[in-house]
Design a protein around this motif. Structure first.
Motif, PDB file in Angstrom:
ATOM      1  N   GLY A  35       0.563  -1.109   0.245  1.00 10.33           N
ATOM      2  CA  GLY A  35      -0.037  -0.037   0.333  1.00 10.33           C
ATOM      3  C   GLY A  35       0.585   1.303  -0.004  1.00 10.33           C
ATOM      4  O   GLY A  35       2.200   0.877   0.496  1.00 10.33           O
ATOM      5  N   THR A  50      -4.443   0.871  -1.362  1.00  8.74           N
ATOM      6  CA  THR A  50      -4.028  -0.593  -0.717  1.00  8.74           C
ATOM      7  C   THR A  50      -4.156  -1.522  -1.828  1.00  8.74           C
ATOM      8  O   THR A  50      -4.890  -1.462  -2.351  1.00  8.74           O
ATOM      9  N   THR A  57      -8.721  -3.797  -4.546  1.00  8.52           N
ATOM     10  CA  THR A  57      -8.274  -2.349  -4.383  1.00  8.52           C
ATOM     11  C   THR A  57      -8.940  -1.600  -3.231  1.00  8.52           C
ATOM     12  O   THR A  57      -9.815  -2.164  -3.573  1.00  8.52           O
TER      13      THR A  57
END
Length: 115
Positions: A35, A50, A57
């Protein structure tokens, strides 16, 4: 031990784009979450985006639609494509990686967006 090396920061005008990279090296048996976080002057560090090992995601609301996180598992590298940059995106950006059951932080790369 795992080392993280970030690159790609710099100075850009508002509306411009930058691409950050963070490469992990060392003794790596596994990498999970990767991330990006950032810390603006006078503010606390905050999550930017992240990505899981499977490619799922998550983004902060402030960057949704403008930033894209991706990863290359073969290269142990995570990227952050930043488009339509705003002055308020100015910050030190840090990559964060879970590897071998431990959490690692990069040294940070400065992103400055001018008006």
């Amino acid at each position: 031990q795992v080392q993280l090396v970030e690159s790609g920061g710099g100075l850009v005008q508002a509306g411009g784009s930058l691409r950050l990279s963070c490469a992990a090296s060392g003794t790596i048996f596994s990498i999970g979450f990767m991330g990006w976080y950032r810390r603006a002057p006078g503010k606390q560090r905050e999550l930017v985006a992240t990505i899981t090992s499977g490619g799922s995601t998550n983004y902060a609301d402030s960057v949704k639609g403008r930033f894209t996180i991706s990863r290359d598992n073969a290269k142990n590298t995570v990227y952050l494509e930043m488009n339509s940059l705003k002055v308020e995106d100015t910050a030190v950006y840090y990559c964060n990686v879970w590897s071998n059951g431990r959490n690692y932080w990069g040294q940070g790369t400065q992103v400055t967006v001018s008006s």
